[in-house]
Design a protein around this motif. Structure first.
Motif, PDB file in Angstrom:
ATOM      1  N   ASN A 202      -0.275   5.683   6.125  1.00 19.28           N
ATOM      2  CA  ASN A 202       0.906   6.432   5.641  1.00 19.28           C
ATOM      3  C   ASN A 202       1.625   6.429   6.915  1.00 19.28           C
ATOM      4  O   ASN A 202       2.412   7.360   6.992  1.00 19.28           O
ATOM      5  CB  ASN A 202       0.359   7.554   5.107  1.00 19.28           C
TER       6      ASN A 202
ATOM      7  N   HIS B 263       0.956  -1.167  -0.029  1.00 19.69           N
ATOM      8  CA  HIS B 263      -0.123  -0.061   0.069  1.00 19.69           C
ATOM      9  C   HIS B 263       0.895   1.215  -0.053  1.00 19.69           C
ATOM     10  O   HIS B 263       0.570   2.071  -0.664  1.00 19.69           O
ATOM     11  CB  HIS B 263      -0.993  -0.061   1.057  1.00 19.69           C
ATOM     12  N   ARG B 264       1.798   1.255   0.942  1.00 16.53           N
ATOM     13  CA  ARG B 264       2.557   2.430   0.815  1.00 16.53           C
ATOM     14  C   ARG B 264       3.458   2.708  -0.456  1.00 16.53           C
ATOM     15  O   ARG B 264       3.798   3.911  -0.972  1.00 16.53           O
ATOM     16  CB  ARG B 264       3.797   2.273   2.075  1.00 16.53           C
TER      17      ARG B 264
ATOM     18  N   SER C  44      -1.095   8.750 -10.033  1.00 21.18           N
ATOM     19  CA  SER C  44      -1.821   9.431  -9.299  1.00 21.18           C
ATOM     20  C   SER C  44      -3.077   9.617  -9.687  1.00 21.18           C
ATOM     21  O   SER C  44      -3.206  10.093 -10.934  1.00 21.18           O
ATOM     22  CB  SER C  44      -1.248  10.934  -8.727  1.00 21.18           C
ATOM     23  N   ARG C  45      -4.084   9.656  -8.995  1.00 28.06           N
ATOM     24  CA  ARG C  45      -5.571   9.630  -9.328  1.00 28.06           C
ATOM     25  C   ARG C  45      -5.929  11.387  -9.127  1.00 28.06           C
ATOM     26  O   ARG C  45      -5.633  12.131  -8.106  1.00 28.06           O
ATOM     27  CB  ARG C  45      -6.490   8.895  -8.528  1.00 28.06           C
TER      28      ARG C  45
ATOM     29  N   GLN D 289       0.244   3.484  -3.044  1.00 31.74           N
ATOM     30  CA  GLN D 289      -0.677   4.790  -3.108  1.00 31.74           C
ATOM     31  C   GLN D 289       0.500   5.929  -2.813  1.00 31.74           C
ATOM     32  O   GLN D 289      -0.067   6.980  -3.177  1.00 31.74           O
ATOM     33  CB  GLN D 289      -1.094   4.547  -1.718  1.00 31.74           C
TER      34      GLN D 289
END
Length: 502
Positions: free
Chosen positions: A294, A23-24, A120-121, A27
């Motif tokens: 995070n 995830h890190r 990135s979204r 994301q």
């Protein structure tokens, strides 16, 4: 007794550690390996205007935010004498400069760094409300209706309607109605008016096309069209649909880019440069607030980060000790003393640390042998050994400095209490079981410390342990599994050598 709960705990630790690390990486784009580079754009905007001097000056400029393809890292301003504040208005960020008295030519600067982040979204954007106050003068009202009807008949949804509408204003398909409307209205605002009249949410946004080394560039107008929860950009000049990779949206809420009160002849120009920087540094500079997922050491002050960078290596050394003691069968003087010695090797370098360790232990054993004849109590004897170790380290440091051997000064990084207990244990072992066991355990401790040092000082391992805290859970699961091992150790297999010979 069932081992199912044990394996469930190990499985949960492995899954949690891997999930947090992945995830890190995904994301927050933390790289798996050290030395990776990231492309960073540095954009400088220069605001110029002439202050009239008869009223206070207020300068209001739109600011960019995180968006598709780019992430804001840092921002700085240069505005001597001006007050500055950053405000949130209508879903966008703006900078406001203010001053009571100013006369003549004025210049203000805003600089921002953007990390190129293709994965990135874009943030969620609400469609703007449809304008209901659209009024056309004659004969523009008739021309607008005919242009809308023509494009509507050749479209299937909001996006295709916008594309056909823009093409009708191009040079190849421009008709009389389009030419008539362009004599009265600018192309961008005109397209937004026509789209809103047709019931399609749309607005003007301003973007900057990034090209390395360009100076004094201006923002370009784009039309943002919405269809339910989706949106896309259209170039009002060519009708091209989509978001160019090098387009940085500077103002995306439909507001004015620059407003100046108390001044005239205002304008803003942009200069830009691109460069590469280490990915880890780019991640540390991100302005995103740390969330629970995070959770990272990067949120701490730099001094504490440097401390934890070393602390997080201890589980790696502990894993090496467990592997060598449980699977190989190496004997050490003290369970985790080699880990602390390996930490000292990181500070002193391996060769210097080995020489210093052997000298201190050798001299300490000689002095400890003398203390054994005094028949002291254990606490007093160990305390005397501690003072002796401190004296030995101090003497070696002074001698190294006098002879110009600055590397010898790093011997002070050795854990003095651990060295003292090591000398005490080796001395007792010498008395009880002889010098052979001292050499076996002392040599095993040194071998383990060297292997732990090589593992802990590896750049890849240092990067992973510092940037991915989920690795600690994975290490915990591995150590629990090793703790469940009850088979033969590698060095014990030599007992079966006569059987194989027979």
């Amino acid at each position: 007794m069932s081992r199912l709960p044990f394996y469930l705990i190990v499985g949960l630790l492995l899954v949690a550690g891997v999930a947090l690390s992945v995830h890190r990486h995904v994301q927050f784009e933390v790289p798996w390996t050290p030395g990776e580079q990231r492309e960073v754009w540095e954009v400088e905007s220069q605001i110029t205007f002439t202050a009239t001097g008869d009223a206070p000056v207020l300068v209001d400029m739109a600011l960019p935010t995180n968006q598709r393809g780019f992430r804001l890292l840092t921002e700085n301003t240069a505005s001597p004498g001006y007050g500055l504040s950053f405000v949130q208005e209508n879903g966008g960020r703006r900078a406001q400069w203010s001053i009571r008295e100013a006369v003549g030519s004025q210049q203000l600067y805003y600089t921002a760094q953007f990390l190129v982040a293709p994965g990135s979204r874009p943030p969620e954007i609400s469609p703007p409300p449809l304008r209901e106050d659209i009024v056309w003068e004659r004969p523009y009202d008739t021309a607008a209706v005919q242009v809308i009807e023509r494009a509507w008949g050749r479209s299937a949804n909001s996006f295709t309607f916008a594309r056909e509408l823009i093409r009708d204003f191009g040079d190849e398909r421009q008709g009389e109605n389009a030419r008539l409307l362009l004599t009265q209205y600018e192309r961008g605002p005109l397209l937004v008016r026509l789209l809103n009249q047709a019931g399609v949410p749309a607005r003007e946004v301003s973007g900057l096309l990034l090209e390395d080394g360009r100076r004094r560039q201006s923002l370009m107008t784009w039309v943002q069209v919405f269809d339910d929860d989706e949106w896309t950009l259209f170039d009002p000049r060519s009708g091209e649909q989509g978001h160019p990779d090098n387009l940085l949206l500077w103002e995306s809420t439909g507001q004015a880019v620059l407003e100046v009160q108390g001044g005239t002849n205002s304008g803003v120009t942009f200069s830009m440069l691109t460069h590469n920087q280490p990915a880890a540094a780019a991640v540390r500079n991100q302005l995103d607030e740390d969330s629970l997922l995070n959770f990272s050491i990067h949120s701490l002050p730099l001094e504490d980060q440097a401390l934890f960078q070393t602390i997080l290596l201890i589980p790696i050394g502990a894993l090496v000790v467990v592997l060598l003691r449980v699977l190989v069968g190496i004997k050490t003087s003290g369970t985790f003393m080699p880990v602390l010695i390996a930490l000292a090797f990181i500070q002193t370098t391996l060769v210097t640390g080995l020489v210093g360790f052997l000298l201190v232990v050798a001299v300490g054993l000689v002095i400890r042998n003398y203390l054994s004849y005094l028949n002291l109590l254990l606490v007093a004897r160990v305390t005397a050994v501690i003072i002796t170790v401190i004296a030995i380290i101090s003497a070696f440091s002074v001698l190294s400095y006098r002879f110009g051997l600055n590397a010898g000064l790093t011997i002070t990084f050795f854990p003095m209490i651990i060295l003292s207990w090591t000398i005490e244990r080796m001395s007792i072992l010498w008395e009880e079981e002889g010098p052979k066991q001292v050499l076996i355990q002392g040599g095993g401790s040194l071998v383990t410390a060297i292997l732990a040092y090589l593992a802990m000082n590896n750049p890849w391992i240092r990067h992973i342990t510092f940037n991915f805290l989920g690795v600690q859970l994975i290490l915990m699961a591995m150590i629990l599994l090793l703790g469940n091992y009850t088979g033969y150790r590698l060095l014990e297999l030599r007992r079966f050598k006569p059987v194989t010979e027979d």
